[in-house]
Design an enzyme around this catalytic site. Structure first.
Site, short mmCIF file in Angstrom:
data_model
loop_
_atom_site.label_atom_id
_atom_site.label_comp_id
_atom_site.label_asym_id
_atom_site.label_seq_id
_atom_site.Cartn_x
_atom_site.Cartn_y
_atom_site.Cartn_z
N LYS A 163 -6.12 -2.47 -1.43
CA LYS A 163 -6.89 -2.30 -0.08
C LYS A 163 -7.84 -3.81 0.05
O LYS A 163 -7.59 -4.10 1.36
CB LYS A 163 -7.99 -1.36 -0.65
N ASN A 217 -2.83 5.32 9.40
CA ASN A 217 -3.11 4.70 8.21
C ASN A 217 -4.59 4.08 8.39
O ASN A 217 -4.98 3.56 9.41
CB ASN A 217 -2.07 3.51 8.05
N ARG A 255 -8.58 10.63 -8.73
CA ARG A 255 -7.79 11.27 -7.45
C ARG A 255 -6.93 10.18 -6.95
O ARG A 255 -7.40 9.88 -5.49
CB ARG A 255 -8.66 12.02 -6.51
N ASP A 284 -11.10 6.84 -3.92
CA ASP A 284 -10.20 7.69 -4.72
C ASP A 284 -11.00 8.54 -5.86
O ASP A 284 -10.49 8.41 -7.10
CB ASP A 284 -8.61 7.01 -5.10
N TYR A 288 0.94 -1.22 0.02
CA TYR A 288 0.05 0.02 -0.01
C TYR A 288 0.98 1.27 -0.03
O TYR A 288 2.14 1.01 -0.41
CB TYR A 288 -0.97 -0.05 1.09
#
Length: 629
Positions: A216, A497, A198, A289, A145
């Site tokens: 994810k 995080n 994004r 995103d 990640y």
């Protein structure tokens, strides 16, 4: 990277080994069926977590990453499965394989090469990959990640090997359900979807954003034990406005400008409907995103009709609020005692601010007073009702104040004297030494969160924060920073995080069959995470527990979410379990190898019963010598 590779249906089987070339036009359907049932097999033949032994051949145990154990197959397994001789004579345990994985990944110095090694490991041996990741999360989290996943997305066209999820393009409108049917897993429970507009702080990466949902969902399994076949990464490809990508010969997405407006909204509506039609109303859909202008619209639009949340808004908020809860042990203050200043007014900043408001209301603060304690700055300066530049669209209006406009952040910090400064701007170096020193002068223990990802976009470094506040800062960041030594003490700044939050929330939601996800669940997740912080963590400079404990954190969050789901009547799995921890643990993924031998069992000895003599009976014809009348 870490998902279901090579999705092969009948067409794929027909095309392998030149089979398709041998089919002539007049070939009949039965002939096609016979070819489809030939010895050509799919790369990923097994679906679900219940394997039908009659559908799996011996060689599939080597070819399929879900079944493959490498050299850990025993001699008996190799002989019975018919794979003896296809591997060297060495027999290894999974523990020995893990040691080799650690040696192999540490050979690489470039993070992207480590990323590619892990991708290849997952494509070969699923259980080994997830066990390796879950047991070495502190070392491997920055690889699978942020920050390395950002680089992987930027190089996606170069490193692309196999399908790792679904690409649903705008050209598929009207047929999104048909695309969804091509995913071979019948029991998907969690979907992570992005349109790539994004990606972290990197901007519009279009279809190259697939690395985000893939990473994810890998963490869903590694950190919360959600079964990997229940996870599906998706990119909805509506084009990109990134000119560099449009002109890049290696770009893998639609080579067109982004679709916007009514057509875009209708496309997302069709996607949501297709997910429910394919996998059911309780399928968790995590938005990731999307652009700021779409993220809040979709959250507001879908949150009461689908099982959905936006991790950039709600996950980021929960982990930030958890840090604020943990800071109470240092400052002795509650949320209502702080004055907040957000640098950035996008989805992350608004999400954190909204959850802070909810947290203050839970402490008994009137909602208007809660809003009044939060100030926000966007690219045009402080959000005020009187400013003449910039917009106050959407959720921004809740944080606009009736004061004189100010555009300079140093002036704003000096005037407002915030006790908490939170950066979510993706503007590297925004927190200048002067701003940091001002925070230190105005507060005995200033709270400064530089949350932008990746590391190159952080508002300040941990070293800058500590040095400019005489090490009195309470610091957190969105990406990892190395330890900072001041005098005789070394500080280990904690990383806020989202991975502390979304795996546990996902586990609780999936297991309970929750049909809507209220903000209360994220406030519960924040409280559970803060409760897990030990005094030793605070002493070393971290507001969060070590990443090595994140699986325990995820379980506690899942238990809290489960209780909330049943208390609020949102769960659809009944009866309600009494021992929620054990109930959740029984549904977790097993990282360890299981026996590849067919299950056998004995029957009791049959009792002796004397049977009558078997006398053949002639059913047709006539007796010999019988005269025909």
């Amino acid at each position: 990277m870490f998902s279901r590779p090579s999705l092969c249906g009948n067409l794929g089987r027909l095309c392998r080994n030149g089979t398709a070339a041998a089919i002539s036009a007049p070939t009949t359907l039965p002939a096609l069926s016979a070819l489809a049932l030939s010895d050509a097999r799919g790369y990923h033949e097994v679906v679900g977590d219940i394997i039908c032994p009659s559908q799996v051949r011996g060689i599939d145990h080597i070819r399929d990453p879900r079944l493959n154990k490498g050299l850990a197959f025993t001699l008996e397994e190799r002989q019975v499965l018919g794979i003896h001789g296809l591997q060297p004579a060495r027999f290894k345990t999974q523990e020995e394989q893990l040691q080799l994985c650690k040696i192999a990944v540490n050979r690489y110095t470039e993070p992207l090469n480590k990323y590619l090694y892990l991708s290849d490991l997952h494509d070969r041996n699923e259980r080994l990959f997830f066990r390796f990741l879950s047991e070495n999360i502190e070392d491997l989290m920055p690889i699978v990640y942020t920050p390395t996943v950002g680089l992987a997305c930027q190089r996606f066209g170069l490193i692309y090997r196999r399908p790792h999820g679904l690409f649903v393009t705008f050209n598929d409108r009207g047929h999104i359900f048909d695309v969804m049917k091509n995913w071979p897993e019948p029991n998907v429970r969690a979907i992570c979807v992005t349109d790539g507009e994004r990606i972290l702080g990197l901007g519009d990466l279009g279809a190259c954003g697939m690395g985000i949902p893939v990473g994810k969902l890998a963490l869903y399994t590694a950190l919360a034990g959600i079964k990997p076949h229940q996870c599906l990464p998706i990119v909805v490809d509506v084009g990109t406005n990134n000119i560099d990508l449009l002109e890049d010969p290696l770009y893998v997405g639609l080579r067109q400008k982004r679709v916007v407006g009514r057509e875009y909204d209708d496309f997302i509506d069709e996607f949501m409907e297709a997910v429910v039609k394919r996998y059911g109303q309780n399928t968790l859909i995590q938005f990731e995103d999307f652009g700021n202008h779409n993220a809040f619209r979709f959250l507001d639009k879908y949150r009461n009709n689908y099982c959905t949340f936006n991790d950039d808004i709600q996950g980021t908020a929960a982990v930030a609020v958890a840090g604020l809860y943990a800071s109470k042990r240092i400052t002795g203050k509650s949320l209502k005692d702080y004055t907040f200043l957000f640098a950035g007014a996008g989805e992350a900043a608004i999400g954190i601010a909204d959850l802070v408001v909810k947290g203050m209301v839970a402490e008994g603060v009137p909602i208007d007073e809660a809003y009044s304690r939060i100030f926000m700055v966007d690219i045009d300066g402080l959000l005020t009702k009187t400013r003449k530049v910039g917009s106050l669209d959407g959720h921004k209006v809740n944080y606009a104040k009736d004061i004189e406009p100010m555009a300079d952040l140093e002036q704003i910090v000096s005037t407002l004297k915030p006790s908490v400064l939170i950066g979510a701007s993706a503007c590297a170096g925004l927190f200048t030494p002067k701003i940091l020193r001002t925070m230190g002068e105005n507060n005995e223990r200033p709270i400064i969160f530089a949350l932008s990802n990746p590391t190159s976009k952080a508002e300040c470094t941990a070293e800058e924060a500590y040095h400019n506040t005489d090490a009195r800062v309470i610091f957190s960041s969105g990406s990892p920073f190395p330890p900072v030594t001041m005098g005789n003490k070394t500080y280990y700044p904690g990383q806020g995080n989202n991975a502390y939050i979304f795996p546990g929330v996902g586990l609780g939601v999936i297991c309970t069959g929750t049909h809507h996800i209220p903000d209360d669940m994220f406030l519960i997740a924040a409280q559970e995470l803060a409760n897990f912080v030990e005094p030793t963590d605070i002493e070393r400079g971290s507001l969060y527990p070590p990443l090595s404990s994140i699986r325990d954190v995820s379980m506690n969050i899942a238990i809290g979410v489960t209780k909330c789901a049943y208390d609020k009547g949102l769960a659809s799995t009944y009866p309600e379990p009494q021992d929620k921890r054990k109930w959740l643990e029984d549904q977790l993924y097993n990282f360890n190898y299981e026996s590849s031998m067919p299950v056998t069992w004995t029957w009791p000895r049959m009792p002796y019963i004397k049977t009558r003599e078997l006398v053949p009976t002639k059913l047709y014809g006539k007796k010999k010598n019988e005269e025909i009348l």
